[in-house]
Design a protein around this motif. Structure first.
Motif, PDB file in Angstrom:
ATOM      1  N   ASN A  73      13.181  12.970   0.608  1.00  0.00           N
ATOM      2  CA  ASN A  73      12.282  12.062   1.307  1.00  0.00           C
ATOM      3  C   ASN A  73      11.085  11.833   0.397  1.00  0.00           C
ATOM      4  O   ASN A  73      10.600  12.767  -0.263  1.00  0.00           O
ATOM      5  N   LEU A  74      10.599  10.596   0.382  1.00  0.00           N
ATOM      6  CA  LEU A  74       9.470  10.272  -0.483  1.00  0.00           C
ATOM      7  C   LEU A  74       8.480   9.372   0.247  1.00  0.00           C
ATOM      8  O   LEU A  74       8.881   8.518   1.057  1.00  0.00           O
ATOM      9  N   VAL A  75       7.213   9.560  -0.068  1.00  0.00           N
ATOM     10  CA  VAL A  75       6.165   8.633   0.340  1.00  0.00           C
ATOM     11  C   VAL A  75       5.508   8.135  -0.939  1.00  0.00           C
ATOM     12  O   VAL A  75       4.975   8.932  -1.722  1.00  0.00           O
ATOM     13  N   HIS A  76       5.558   6.820  -1.150  1.00  0.00           N
ATOM     14  CA  HIS A  76       4.901   6.203  -2.289  1.00  0.00           C
ATOM     15  C   HIS A  76       3.563   5.643  -1.826  1.00  0.00           C
ATOM     16  O   HIS A  76       3.512   4.853  -0.883  1.00  0.00           O
ATOM     17  N   LEU A  77       2.486   6.041  -2.484  1.00  0.00           N
ATOM     18  CA  LEU A  77       1.152   5.555  -2.155  1.00  0.00           C
ATOM     19  C   LEU A  77       0.590   4.809  -3.368  1.00  0.00           C
ATOM     20  O   LEU A  77       0.533   5.369  -4.468  1.00  0.00           O
ATOM     21  N   ASP A  78       0.202   3.568  -3.154  1.00  0.00           N
ATOM     22  CA  ASP A  78      -0.333   2.775  -4.248  1.00  0.00           C
ATOM     23  C   ASP A  78      -1.574   3.439  -4.835  1.00  0.00           C
ATOM     24  O   ASP A  78      -2.492   3.840  -4.108  1.00  0.00           O
ATOM     25  N   ARG A  79      -1.597   3.570  -6.131  1.00  0.00           N
ATOM     26  CA  ARG A  79      -2.687   4.254  -6.825  1.00  0.00           C
ATOM     27  C   ARG A  79      -4.046   3.642  -6.505  1.00  0.00           C
ATOM     28  O   ARG A  79      -5.003   4.360  -6.151  1.00  0.00           O
ATOM     29  N   PHE A  97      -1.645   8.033   6.144  1.00  0.00           N
ATOM     30  CA  PHE A  97      -0.846   8.772   5.163  1.00  0.00           C
ATOM     31  C   PHE A  97      -1.671   9.111   3.920  1.00  0.00           C
ATOM     32  O   PHE A  97      -1.614  10.232   3.410  1.00  0.00           O
ATOM     33  N   ALA A  98      -2.437   8.144   3.423  1.00  0.00           N
ATOM     34  CA  ALA A  98      -3.229   8.394   2.226  1.00  0.00           C
ATOM     35  C   ALA A  98      -4.286   9.461   2.484  1.00  0.00           C
ATOM     36  O   ALA A  98      -4.499  10.359   1.656  1.00  0.00           O
ATOM     37  N   THR A  99      -4.955   9.383   3.622  1.00  0.00           N
ATOM     38  CA  THR A  99      -5.980  10.374   3.953  1.00  0.00           C
ATOM     39  C   THR A  99      -5.373  11.758   4.109  1.00  0.00           C
ATOM     40  O   THR A  99      -5.940  12.762   3.659  1.00  0.00           O
ATOM     41  N   ALA A 100      -4.209  11.836   4.749  1.00  0.00           N
ATOM     42  CA  ALA A 100      -3.537  13.126   4.900  1.00  0.00           C
ATOM     43  C   ALA A 100      -3.145  13.706   3.546  1.00  0.00           C
ATOM     44  O   ALA A 100      -3.260  14.917   3.317  1.00  0.00           O
ATOM     45  N   ALA A 101      -2.686  12.844   2.630  1.00  0.00           N
ATOM     46  CA  ALA A 101      -2.325  13.329   1.293  1.00  0.00           C
ATOM     47  C   ALA A 101      -3.546  13.895   0.574  1.00  0.00           C
ATOM     48  O   ALA A 101      -3.474  14.962  -0.059  1.00  0.00           O
ATOM     49  N   VAL A 102      -4.670  13.202   0.681  1.00  0.00           N
ATOM     50  CA  VAL A 102      -5.890  13.670   0.023  1.00  0.00           C
ATOM     51  C   VAL A 102      -6.338  15.011   0.605  1.00  0.00           C
ATOM     52  O   VAL A 102      -6.815  15.890  -0.112  1.00  0.00           O
ATOM     53  N   ARG A 104       0.813  -1.217   0.000  1.00  0.00           N
ATOM     54  CA  ARG A 104       0.000   0.000   0.000  1.00  0.00           C
ATOM     55  C   ARG A 104       0.849   1.270   0.000  1.00  0.00           C
ATOM     56  O   ARG A 104       0.478   2.270  -0.605  1.00  0.00           O
ATOM     57  N   MET A 105       1.976   1.229   0.708  1.00  0.00           N
ATOM     58  CA  MET A 105       2.732   2.458   0.944  1.00  0.00           C
ATOM     59  C   MET A 105       4.185   2.128   1.230  1.00  0.00           C
ATOM     60  O   MET A 105       4.504   1.060   1.755  1.00  0.00           O
ATOM     61  N   SER A 106       5.067   3.047   0.892  1.00  0.00           N
ATOM     62  CA  SER A 106       6.452   2.932   1.343  1.00  0.00           C
ATOM     63  C   SER A 106       6.970   4.318   1.703  1.00  0.00           C
ATOM     64  O   SER A 106       6.582   5.322   1.097  1.00  0.00           O
ATOM     65  N   LEU A 107       7.813   4.361   2.724  1.00  0.00           N
ATOM     66  CA  LEU A 107       8.522   5.579   3.105  1.00  0.00           C
ATOM     67  C   LEU A 107       9.970   5.399   2.684  1.00  0.00           C
ATOM     68  O   LEU A 107      10.596   4.382   3.003  1.00  0.00           O
ATOM     69  N   ARG A 108      10.517   6.386   2.010  1.00  0.00           N
ATOM     70  CA  ARG A 108      11.853   6.251   1.445  1.00  0.00           C
ATOM     71  C   ARG A 108      12.659   7.530   1.633  1.00  0.00           C
ATOM     72  O   ARG A 108      12.111   8.625   1.718  1.00  0.00           O
ATOM     73  N   LEU A 118       3.465   9.786  -5.823  1.00  0.00           N
ATOM     74  CA  LEU A 118       4.723  10.041  -5.134  1.00  0.00           C
ATOM     75  C   LEU A 118       4.715  11.426  -4.502  1.00  0.00           C
ATOM     76  O   LEU A 118       4.696  12.435  -5.207  1.00  0.00           O
ATOM     77  N   VAL A 119       4.700  11.450  -3.180  1.00  0.00           N
ATOM     78  CA  VAL A 119       4.849  12.695  -2.437  1.00  0.00           C
ATOM     79  C   VAL A 119       6.331  12.845  -2.113  1.00  0.00           C
ATOM     80  O   VAL A 119       6.948  11.935  -1.556  1.00  0.00           O
ATOM     81  N   VAL A 120       6.905  13.985  -2.449  1.00  0.00           N
ATOM     82  CA  VAL A 120       8.347  14.157  -2.291  1.00  0.00           C
ATOM     83  C   VAL A 120       8.640  15.508  -1.669  1.00  0.00           C
ATOM     84  O   VAL A 120       7.945  16.490  -1.937  1.00  0.00           O
ATOM     85  N   TRP A 121       9.627  15.542  -0.793  1.00  0.00           N
ATOM     86  CA  TRP A 121      10.143  16.831  -0.329  1.00  0.00           C
ATOM     87  C   TRP A 121      11.664  16.730  -0.221  1.00  0.00           C
ATOM     88  O   TRP A 121      12.229  15.716   0.157  1.00  0.00           O
ATOM     89  N   MET A 122      12.309  17.805  -0.609  1.00  0.00           N
ATOM     90  CA  MET A 122      13.764  17.842  -0.728  1.00  0.00           C
ATOM     91  C   MET A 122      14.394  18.189   0.614  1.00  0.00           C
ATOM     92  O   MET A 122      13.932  19.092   1.315  1.00  0.00           O
ATOM     93  N   ARG A 123      15.452  17.473   0.963  1.00  0.00           N
ATOM     94  CA  ARG A 123      16.223  17.807   2.160  1.00  0.00           C
ATOM     95  C   ARG A 123      17.375  18.749   1.813  1.00  0.00           C
ATOM     96  O   ARG A 123      17.666  19.680   2.564  1.00  0.00           O
ATOM     97  N   SER A 124      18.041  18.492   0.716  1.00  0.00           N
ATOM     98  CA  SER A 124      19.160  19.342   0.291  1.00  0.00           C
ATOM     99  C   SER A 124      19.383  19.136  -1.196  1.00  0.00           C
ATOM    100  O   SER A 124      18.843  18.213  -1.808  1.00  0.00           O
ATOM    101  N   GLY A 125      20.220  20.001  -1.770  1.00  0.00           N
ATOM    102  CA  GLY A 125      20.486  19.943  -3.195  1.00  0.00           C
ATOM    103  C   GLY A 125      19.528  20.825  -3.971  1.00  0.00           C
ATOM    104  O   GLY A 125      18.923  21.750  -3.423  1.00  0.00           O
ATOM    105  N   SER A 126      19.390  20.542  -5.258  1.00  0.00           N
ATOM    106  CA  SER A 126      18.471  21.302  -6.095  1.00  0.00           C
ATOM    107  C   SER A 126      17.793  20.352  -7.071  1.00  0.00           C
ATOM    108  O   SER A 126      18.371  19.341  -7.482  1.00  0.00           O
TER     109      SER A 126
END
Length: 319
Positions: free
Chosen positions: A124-130, A188-193, A57-61, A80-88
């Protein structure tokens, strides 16, 4: 895209560290469908690492790739929900380009090609199954609006869930019972929605990532944002960066519509939403028709009935 599991309900975990660029491209390319990636070193030794815990259903990466990477990509089976920690990082899709901001989560483009340019990136990424998300929402066509940052309230909802459940999910030494595991995935899925805008159905009618597709999406954005105003082909074309003839050709080619068809359809949809959502004692068909630019009530009623199979007054009474 998640690693294959013998028991789909159990969590998997994996951590990989390396310095070989080809190994990194093979590893990341499997999940993110890198197409003809181009890599340039930014330091003598290229470091990369990955850590992830997930189920069906989900993975945290989390990942790092300390190079300059350009590639095309497309993801069809997960959000795929993504947020950057560093870099560009810069993401280009549909003729628009967005720069990731450190700490600000967004949903990457879904089911359409996009290009990326990462440099010394840590994510950081959260993968949510479609299908899991769509079943939870109750909409087989649900998708998020790509690359749109959440509101302040939405960001707080997302951050609360990340803080509340990440450590439990990532602790693979502590076995979760199936109910608790599903509850966390649902949280996680409900929060994303709640946090991220959903893609309007009309936007999904324009697929493709070329400049013309981007201009056409801008035309649709403009019409939906300004449909109550006295706009026409010249204003729509200017907002899209097209000539009036170019707009007409693009709409005909991709949607088999004229600018007038598009504007009329958006206005009819808006009027229907108002009729269904209005209080019968406080709303009249004539008022709603006028608010959406329909000056002739008889023609409005006839066009409305053709499109929706009922009269405007019937829609209002149904409320």
């Amino acid at each position: 895209m998640v690693l294959s599991l013998e028991r789909p309900s159990s969590r998997y975990s994996r951590r990989v560290v390396g310095s070989d660029v080809d190994q990194a491209l093979a590893f990341f390319g499997r999940d993110y469908d890198f197409r003809a990636p181009a890599v340039r070193r930014t330091r003598p030794t290229a470091h990369w690492d990955f850590a992830g815990v997930g189920d069906d259903r989900m993975s945290l990466r989390s990942s790092r790739f300390m190079v300059d990477l350009r590639s095309e990509s497309q993801v069809d089976d997960e959000f795929l929900v993504v947020w950057m920690r560093s870099g560009s990082s810069r993401i280009t899709c549909g003729g628009e380009t967005w720069a990731l901001e450190a700490g600000v989560p967004v949903v990457l483009p879904f089911a359409e090609p996009y290009s990326l340019h990462h440099r010394d990136i840590a994510l950081n990424l959260v993968h949510l199954d479609r299908d899991f998300v769509r079943a939870l929402v109750g909409d087989d066509d649900f998708a998020f609006e790509s690359m749109q940052r959440p509101t302040a309230a939405g960001l707080a909802v997302w951050q609360d869930v990340v803080r509340a459940h990440s450590s439990t999910w990532l602790d693979v030494d502590h076995e979760l019972d199936p109910i608790a595991q599903r509850d966390i995935a649902e949280a996680f899925a409900t929060a994303a929605v709640r946090a991220f805008p959903r893609r309007d159905r009309w936007r999904s009618t324009v697929s493709g990532g070329g400049p013309e597709h981007g201009r056409l999406r801008r035309a649709l954005d403009f019409v939906h944002d300004h449909a109550r105003e006295p706009i026409g082909t010249p204003e729509i074309a200017a907002a899209a960066g097209l000539s009036p003839r170019g707009l007409q050709q693009s709409l005909r080619r991709h949607l088999d519509q004229t600018p007038g068809d598009l504007l009329r359809g958006v206005r009819l949809d808006g009027a229907r939403a108002d009729l269904l959502g209005g209080a019968r004692d406080e709303t009249t068909v004539a008022d709603i028709a006028r608010s959406w630019g329909f000056g002739h009530l008889g023609r409005f009623s006839a066009t409305y009935r053709t499109r929706f199979g009922e009269l405007p007054s019937e829609s209002l009474r149904a409320r």
